[in-house]
Each structure stands twice: as structure tokens, then as C-alpha cells.
Design an enzyme around this catalytic site. Structure first.
Site, PDB file in Angstrom:
ATOM      1  CG  ASP A 239      -2.081   0.950   1.104  1.00 33.40           C
ATOM      2  OD1 ASP A 239      -2.772   1.141   2.098  1.00 33.40           O
ATOM      3  OD2 ASP A 239      -2.249   1.553   0.043  1.00 33.40           O
ATOM      4  CB  THR A 240       0.601   4.156   2.196  1.00 28.56           C
ATOM      5  OG1 THR A 240      -0.808   4.065   2.118  1.00 28.56           O
ATOM      6  CG2 THR A 240       1.017   5.594   2.253  1.00 28.56           C
ATOM      7  CB  VAL A 241       5.679   4.666  -0.418  1.00 29.19           C
ATOM      8  CG1 VAL A 241       5.582   3.352  -1.168  1.00 29.19           C
ATOM      9  CG2 VAL A 241       5.263   5.818  -1.320  1.00 29.19           C
TER      10      VAL A 241
END
Length: 425
Positions: A239-241
Site C-alpha cells: 500500500d502506501t509509501v
């Protein structure tokens, strides 16, 4: 769940690798060691520290080299900014641009495609000095969403618009895209942001969905198939970085960027754009002795409902950082009353906190900052990288849950300590 004894061992080993010399005394005693060290070497005029992550989810061994490489590049980009005299908020934005540009991360280029086969991204950034926040949600046609979020933040710092209007801090969809273009951020056709990997993942997921809709299955079969799909599709799990930074002045900043869940509904906005959920940064003040910065990753809906970024930041004001993060992840996330209906709570965080070293005899030139950096996740793995402006290269690590533990029901927690010092002009 990893206990404190296991964490302490990891903490010690990473402390030894984070810097050549590590503080072993309390904060109030660390200044004398900095002074002794500074007699033998000329302190630099700039400095800082960056910690990045390439998503909490599943990182295959076959792509471990690529994940680590992009984390190293992101750290280097941030450190280059710090060495050039940039403040934390600009350095953290630079790190995110590098993460977004990689085809191996689910952010910017190579993001997951939604149900309609389009890319919609979320991003946000927070400046711990001014406490300003900028975010974009479900934005299409912009190669680096974090640049739009950062521009929203900087424009808001200029004050009110004409006729006393309040400048926006959070824009979504077409409005976010048009605002970005009008402020000099070039558009990028959505089809150019897709990669062969993201397109093949989309086609594979679409076939699975179509097959599932044709089959007359019970709840248990559907549940098993969904879990199997999550394990097979490493891209969908990532998902998110994000990144967190502290500069030598002690300012902190945090940022986060995401392409969102694979096959998400068009218009869906994840935690990467939500205030207090995707990132948080706050300089020390009278009420808070520590400056803190947090960036999260994982299932956006879980992170939104728990406001995990702000919860972890608040927890970091406790005396024992790793104990505080352990309790926050267990009590505010895995066992959160807001997620009692979930059988697996998936997410991860990177956290840093810092404070100035105490100087018995004040000096106008030399400063010391002690930085504690931590990461924790309930997903199978999480890839992180970290670097100080005094390091020659970044260090990377793929953290994994211990064998036999269940993702979403147990957690891993690791971290280290870094000491910054230098001369301030």
C-alpha cells in the site's frame, strides 16, 4: 506478538549500525560526549535524518533488491536536500518523489488500477514547524501527487486568499488536478503512469472478480478466496509509501503517498490523504518534550478508523519510545474498539522522535539532536530505509513477522538511535 526482550536485541544491533558512535547515556549526559567528539573533527554546518518505507504488506524475496534500492535512493534524495540547507518539509517531499517514481511501489508511477482501470492517487504532507497540512485524494493525471500536497501546504502558509477566503488544504478528484496544473505542476496522462506489472495485475484481478461473480458461493468460500488473492497478489498487498525527516534545527516533517487498494471503487480516498491517519508531524512545544513524525501504511480503512498516525505521535511523548509504540499498535490498532468486526487488522508505521541534547555551557554554534527511529507492522513484511546526513550511504531492511505468527493479529517492532551534531551558521 514480539515481546520487549526480542525488541531490545534488535534495537541494540541497529543502534550499532545507525552511526559509528552511539549515545549510551541519558539525554542530559550526552552533550559532553558530543563536545569531546567535536574536538577531533570539524562538525558540518548541515545535518538531519530520514526514515522511509516502501509499504507495509508483502515483499517477495525475488523483488527484495528493488524495494531496498528505491528506499536507498529516497533516503539519498532527502539527505541531498538537507545538505543543501533545505528544511525537513522539503527533504521529506524529495524522498516521496523518488518513491512515487519507482515502478515497484504502489504510489505515483505503477499505482494500482481501480475498478474502471484508471489510476487515482492519494498523498499528504505535514510540517511539524508550522503544523500546516496539505493533501490530495483520488487525483488522476499527476505523476507526483505529493508535490500537489506540498504546494497546497506552502500556499496555505501564505495566508488568506482574495476577499478573505481560506486557502484549501485538501483537494480531491478533478478539482485537485486542475488546481495542480494552474499552479505549475505538469499533468501526466494516466495511461503513462501504468506499468506492465500494474496492468497485468489489474487484468488478473478483473478475471478473478468476474469468475467470483459467476459462482454461487457461500460466505466461507468467498472469504477463503479473498484471502488467497491477497496472498498471491503482492502488488495488491503493498500500500502506501512514506517518509519522516528531522533537520538539524530540530524541525520534523512527514509525508505519505499511495495508489490505493487494487480494484478499489472510483473516487475512494484512503488514509494517505486523511488528516491524522496517513502522516503526522509536530515539533516539540511546552506541552510535548519530543518532536515526533509518523507515516503509516496498510489497509486504508483500518488506518482511517483508528487515526493511527496521530495516535502513535501522541504515544511517543512517553518516556520509553519502544514500549509506547508497542502499546499503541496493540491497544489503538490491533485491539481497537473501532475494528472489532475485523478478523485481521493490517497496517504499519514508521516513527521518529527527537529532542535536543542538553548543554551544560550553552554555545551559539554547536547543536546536538538525539533521534529515536522505529517501525512496526502487523502485515507480513515492511521495507524501510534510513540515513543521516553524516552517513555515506543509506541502510535498508525488510522487517518480517516471526514464523508461525498470524498477519493482522500479531506485530513486529524494531528501531534504533541516531545522534546528530553540527555547526549552525
Amino acid at each position: 506478538m514480539i515481546g520487549l526482550s526480542s525488541y531490545a536485541g534488535v534495537m541494540e544491533s541497529l543502534m550499532n549500525s545507525a552511526e559509528e558512535q552511539q549515545p549510551s547515556s541519558p539525554l542530559t549526559n550526552s552533550w559532553s560526549k558530543i563536545q569531546e567528539s567535536s574536538k577531533n573533527q570539524k562538525p558540518k554546518g548541515v545535518g538531519g535524518f530520514v526514515l522511509v518505507h516502501a509499504g507495509a504488506g508483502y515483499h517477495s524475496e525475488s523483488k527484495a533488491k528493488e524495494y531496498k534500492h528505491v528506499c536507498k535512493r529516497a533516503c539519498q534524495r532527502a539527505v541531498d536536500q538537507l545538505k543543501a540547507g533545505a528544511l525537513a518539509v522539503e527533504a521529506v517531499a524529495a524522498a516521496l518523489v523518488e518513491l512515487e517514481d519507482s515502478p515497484f511501489t504502489n504510489a505515483g508511477m505503477g499505482s494500482n488500477l481501480n475498478l474502471s482501470g484508471e489510476i487515482e492517487c492519494d498523498a499528504s504532507i505535514m510540517d511539524g514547524k508550522s503544523l500546516h497540512f496539505g493533501a490530495v485524494g483520488a487525483i488522476s493525471g499527476i505523476k507526483n501527487p505529493v508535490l500537489v500536497a506540498n504546494r497546497l501546504l506552502s500556499e496555505a502558509q501564505k495566508g488568506k486568499l482574495s476577499a478573505g477566503r481560506i486557502p484549501p488544504c485538501f483537494l480531491v478528484g478533478r478539482g485537485a488536478h486542475d488546481w495542480a496544473v494552474s499552479h505549475g505542476i505538469p499533468p501526466c496522462p494516466s495511461e503513462k503512469m501504468a506499468t506492465k506489472f500494474s496492468l497485468s495485475a489489474y487484468k488478473r484481478n478483473k478475471r478473478k472478480m468476474e469468475l467470483a461473480e459467476k459462482m454461487d458461493t457461500g460466505h466461507n468460500q468467498t472469504k477463503k478466496r479473498r484471502q488467497s488473492s491477497e496472498n498471491e497478489n503482492g502488488s495488491g498487498c503493498l500500500d502506501t509509501v512514506g517518509a519522516v525527516v528531522v533537520d538539524l534545527e530540530g524541525n520534523v516533517a512527514a509525508a505519505v503517498s499511495s495508489g490505493g487498494l487494487a480494484m478499489k471503487h472510483p473516487g475512494r480516498v484512503g488514509q494517505a490523504a486523511h488528516y491524522g491517519c496517513g502522516c503526522w508531524a509536530e515539533n516539540a512545544c511546552n506541552m510535548n518534550p519530543y518532536s515526533t513524525a509518523v507515516s503509516t501504511s496498510g489497509c486504508g480503512e483500518h488506518l482511517i478508523r483508528t487515526m493511527l498516525a496521530r495516535e502513535c505521535s501522541a504515544a511517543m511523548q512517553s518516556e520509553d519510545a519502544h514500549q509506547a509504540l508497542l502499546e499503541a499498535m496493540q491497544n489503538k490498532f490491533i485491539s481497537s474498539p473501532f475494528l472489532t468486526s475485523e478478523d485481521r487488522v493490517l497496517g504499519g508505521v514508521i516513527v521518529l522522535r527527537c529532542c535536543r541534547c542538553v548543554e551544560p555551557q550553552p554555545s551559539q554554534n554547536i547543536q546536538g539532536i538525539l533521534v529515536e527511529f522505529l517501525w512496526s507492522h502487523t502485515t507480513e513484511s515492511m521495507c524501510v530505509g534510513y540515513m543521516s546526513a553524516q552517513d555515506s550511504k543509506a541502510k535498508t531492511h525488510i522487517s518480517r513477522l516471526p514464523p508461525g505468527t498470524v498477519p493482522g493479529q500479531s506485530l513486529a517492532i524494531e528501531g534504533g538511535v541516531c545522534r546528530l551534531m553540527g555547526v549552525v551558521d
